[in-house]
Design a protein around this motif. Structure first.
Motif, PDB file in Angstrom:
ATOM      1  N   GLU A  72      73.682   7.174  -4.943  1.00 42.06           N
ATOM      2  CA  GLU A  72      74.029   7.226  -6.360  1.00 42.06           C
ATOM      3  C   GLU A  72      75.321   6.510  -6.713  1.00 42.06           C
ATOM      4  O   GLU A  72      75.484   6.071  -7.843  1.00 42.06           O
ATOM      5  N   ASP A  73      76.254   6.435  -5.793  1.00 33.31           N
ATOM      6  CA  ASP A  73      77.623   6.032  -6.138  1.00 33.31           C
ATOM      7  C   ASP A  73      78.045   4.712  -5.494  1.00 33.31           C
ATOM      8  O   ASP A  73      77.951   4.528  -4.279  1.00 33.31           O
ATOM      9  N   PHE A  74      78.579   3.846  -6.346  1.00 30.78           N
ATOM     10  CA  PHE A  74      79.033   2.514  -5.916  1.00 30.78           C
ATOM     11  C   PHE A  74      80.387   2.268  -6.577  1.00 30.78           C
ATOM     12  O   PHE A  74      80.520   2.393  -7.800  1.00 30.78           O
ATOM     13  N   PHE A  75      81.389   1.936  -5.762  1.00 24.53           N
ATOM     14  CA  PHE A  75      82.750   1.784  -6.254  1.00 24.53           C
ATOM     15  C   PHE A  75      83.221   0.343  -6.063  1.00 24.53           C
ATOM     16  O   PHE A  75      82.918  -0.285  -5.047  1.00 24.53           O
ATOM     17  N   LEU A  76      83.989  -0.125  -7.019  1.00 25.71           N
ATOM     18  CA  LEU A  76      84.615  -1.442  -6.917  1.00 25.71           C
ATOM     19  C   LEU A  76      86.119  -1.244  -6.832  1.00 25.71           C
ATOM     20  O   LEU A  76      86.708  -0.572  -7.682  1.00 25.71           O
ATOM     21  N   LEU A  77      86.742  -1.835  -5.803  1.00 26.09           N
ATOM     22  CA  LEU A  77      88.156  -1.630  -5.553  1.00 26.09           C
ATOM     23  C   LEU A  77      88.930  -2.941  -5.725  1.00 26.09           C
ATOM     24  O   LEU A  77      88.569  -3.964  -5.146  1.00 26.09           O
ATOM     25  N   LEU A  78      89.998  -2.849  -6.504  1.00 26.45           N
ATOM     26  CA  LEU A  78      90.937  -3.951  -6.640  1.00 26.45           C
ATOM     27  C   LEU A  78      92.251  -3.449  -6.061  1.00 26.45           C
ATOM     28  O   LEU A  78      92.942  -2.634  -6.670  1.00 26.45           O
ATOM     29  N   GLU A  79      92.600  -3.911  -4.858  1.00 30.91           N
ATOM     30  CA  GLU A  79      93.761  -3.343  -4.179  1.00 30.91           C
ATOM     31  C   GLU A  79      95.077  -3.987  -4.608  1.00 30.91           C
ATOM     32  O   GLU A  79      96.124  -3.359  -4.519  1.00 30.91           O
ATOM     33  N   LEU A  80      95.048  -5.202  -5.040  1.00 33.80           N
ATOM     34  CA  LEU A  80      96.237  -5.888  -5.559  1.00 33.80           C
ATOM     35  C   LEU A  80      95.787  -6.635  -6.802  1.00 33.80           C
ATOM     36  O   LEU A  80      95.531  -7.833  -6.769  1.00 33.80           O
ATOM     37  N   ALA A  81      95.705  -5.902  -7.893  1.00 35.27           N
ATOM     38  CA  ALA A  81      95.133  -6.476  -9.103  1.00 35.27           C
ATOM     39  C   ALA A  81      95.970  -7.659  -9.605  1.00 35.27           C
ATOM     40  O   ALA A  81      97.213  -7.646  -9.532  1.00 35.27           O
ATOM     41  N   SER A  82      95.263  -8.668 -10.109  1.00 39.74           N
ATOM     42  CA  SER A  82      95.936  -9.830 -10.682  1.00 39.74           C
ATOM     43  C   SER A  82      95.415 -10.053 -12.095  1.00 39.74           C
ATOM     44  O   SER A  82      94.304  -9.621 -12.432  1.00 39.74           O
ATOM     45  N   PRO A  83      96.193 -10.732 -12.940  1.00 40.40           N
ATOM     46  CA  PRO A  83      95.749 -10.994 -14.318  1.00 40.40           C
ATOM     47  C   PRO A  83      94.401 -11.721 -14.378  1.00 40.40           C
ATOM     48  O   PRO A  83      93.654 -11.534 -15.353  1.00 40.40           O
ATOM     49  N   SER A  84      94.076 -12.503 -13.368  1.00 42.98           N
ATOM     50  CA  SER A  84      92.789 -13.209 -13.365  1.00 42.98           C
ATOM     51  C   SER A  84      91.605 -12.250 -13.237  1.00 42.98           C
ATOM     52  O   SER A  84      90.448 -12.659 -13.439  1.00 42.98           O
ATOM     53  N   GLN A  85      91.889 -11.016 -12.896  1.00 42.61           N
ATOM     54  CA  GLN A  85      90.829 -10.020 -12.781  1.00 42.61           C
ATOM     55  C   GLN A  85      90.640  -9.219 -14.071  1.00 42.61           C
ATOM     56  O   GLN A  85      89.815  -8.296 -14.110  1.00 42.61           O
ATOM     57  N   THR A  86      91.394  -9.569 -15.081  1.00 40.80           N
ATOM     58  CA  THR A  86      91.134  -9.017 -16.407  1.00 40.80           C
ATOM     59  C   THR A  86      89.746  -9.464 -16.839  1.00 40.80           C
ATOM     60  O   THR A  86      89.450 -10.663 -16.892  1.00 40.80           O
ATOM     61  N   SER A  87      88.893  -8.502 -17.116  1.00 44.38           N
ATOM     62  CA  SER A  87      87.495  -8.837 -17.374  1.00 44.38           C
ATOM     63  C   SER A  87      86.749  -7.594 -17.819  1.00 44.38           C
ATOM     64  O   SER A  87      87.288  -6.486 -17.851  1.00 44.38           O
ATOM     65  N   LEU A  88      85.481  -7.820 -18.167  1.00 44.01           N
ATOM     66  CA  LEU A  88      84.556  -6.736 -18.461  1.00 44.01           C
ATOM     67  C   LEU A  88      83.641  -6.595 -17.245  1.00 44.01           C
ATOM     68  O   LEU A  88      82.988  -7.561 -16.851  1.00 44.01           O
ATOM     69  N   TYR A  89      83.619  -5.415 -16.654  1.00 46.83           N
ATOM     70  CA  TYR A  89      82.863  -5.188 -15.427  1.00 46.83           C
ATOM     71  C   TYR A  89      81.623  -4.352 -15.720  1.00 46.83           C
ATOM     72  O   TYR A  89      81.704  -3.316 -16.374  1.00 46.83           O
ATOM     73  N   PHE A  90      80.506  -4.819 -15.198  1.00 48.46           N
ATOM     74  CA  PHE A  90      79.252  -4.089 -15.343  1.00 48.46           C
ATOM     75  C   PHE A  90      78.713  -3.709 -13.981  1.00 48.46           C
ATOM     76  O   PHE A  90      78.718  -4.506 -13.041  1.00 48.46           O
ATOM     77  N   CYS A  91      78.221  -2.496 -13.929  1.00 43.97           N
ATOM     78  CA  CYS A  91      77.486  -2.008 -12.774  1.00 43.97           C
ATOM     79  C   CYS A  91      76.012  -1.975 -13.149  1.00 43.97           C
ATOM     80  O   CYS A  91      75.656  -1.787 -14.322  1.00 43.97           O
ATOM     81  N   ALA A  92      75.153  -2.171 -12.171  1.00 44.54           N
ATOM     82  CA  ALA A  92      73.715  -2.108 -12.414  1.00 44.54           C
ATOM     83  C   ALA A  92      73.020  -1.545 -11.199  1.00 44.54           C
ATOM     84  O   ALA A  92      73.559  -1.562 -10.078  1.00 44.54           O
ATOM     85  N   SER A  93      71.841  -1.025 -11.423  1.00 43.20           N
ATOM     86  CA  SER A  93      70.994  -0.590 -10.314  1.00 43.20           C
ATOM     87  C   SER A  93      69.614  -1.186 -10.491  1.00 43.20           C
ATOM     88  O   SER A  93      69.194  -1.504 -11.612  1.00 43.20           O
ATOM     89  N   SER A  94      68.911  -1.338  -9.371  1.00 41.82           N
ATOM     90  CA  SER A  94      67.531  -1.822  -9.452  1.00 41.82           C
ATOM     91  C   SER A  94      66.717  -1.261  -8.295  1.00 41.82           C
ATOM     92  O   SER A  94      67.257  -0.795  -7.289  1.00 41.82           O
TER      93      SER A  94
END
Lengths: 111, 111
Positions: A72-94
């Motif tokens: 059920e669970d999926f995680f996205l990790l940003l350990e040293l976030a940078s301004p280039s990672q400013t974004s809209l993030y979508f998760c999906a399942s199939s």
């Protein structure tokens, strides 16, 4: 109702900060995905997984880690976030076929 | 994976039929054609899929040329709620079944 739920909906962090985006699906799907979407681009695949403990690299994986702890669970990790990672993030399942469900997105701002 | 080419934008009035074209000149025999749409602040939603000829569902119809290099999504009687970005995606329906998004077609619907 089967769904994909993302949290948080919005997140602000500083450069160099540590961020975890969460995704839970109740579709009983094997596959889960993380995408990012930026202005002028369609969704771009970061990482995906076909089951608990599995991780596959997508098209834009640099700077991201992911972990699939359960079906059920999926995680996205940003350990040293940078301004280039400013974004809209979508998760999906199939189900590995045509049944593909997206979450409502997490808007991340790295300042 | 085959690339797709769509017009970047289209406009229509409410009540009109809208046809969105998609070129996929390098489509492989194993690949299917999928259409998704995305409204603001939401993830993409599945509309229709096809392999050849003509497919119709309650939302839209899809015509695929005989050589499968061109497909056309047809939306009858569009309303303001149909304003969205429409994505044509070509992918093999097997394995990890990744969705690779292009830039899509922004449909503007005018009252």
């Amino acid at each position: 109702e089967a769904a994909v739920t993302q949290s948080p909906r919005n997140k602000v962090t500083v450069t160099g900060g540590n961020v975890t985006l969460s995704c839970r699906q109740t579709n009983s799907h094997n596959y889960m995905y993380w995408y990012r979407q930026d202005t002028g681009h369609g969704l771009r695949l970061i990482h995906y997984s076909y089951g608990a403990g599995n991780l596959q690299i997508g098209d834009v994986p640099d700077g991201y880690k992911a972990t699939r702890t359960t079906q059920e669970d999926f995680f996205l990790l940003l350990e040293l976030a940078s301004p280039s990672q400013t974004s809209l993030y979508f998760c999906a399942s199939s189900d590995g076929g045509s049944d593909y469900t997206f979450g409502s997105g997490t808007r991340l701002l790295v300042i | 994976l085959a690339k797709t080419t769509q017009p970047p934008s289209m406009e229509a009035y409410e009540g009109q039929e809208v046809n969105v074209s998609c070129s996929h000149t390098n489509i492989a025999t194993s690949e299917y054609i999928y259409w998704y749409r995305q409204v603001p602040h939401q993830g993409p939603q599945f509309i229709i899929q096809g392999y050849k000829d003509y497919v119709v569902n309650e939302v839209a119809s899809l015509f695929i040329s005989a050589d499968r290099k061109l497909s056309t999504l047809s939306l009858p009687w569009v309303s303001l709620r149909d304003a969205a970005v429409y994505y044509c995606i070509v992918t093999a329906s097997s394995g990890s079944w990744q969705l690779i998004f292009g830039s899509g077609t922004q449909l503007t619907v005018m009252p």
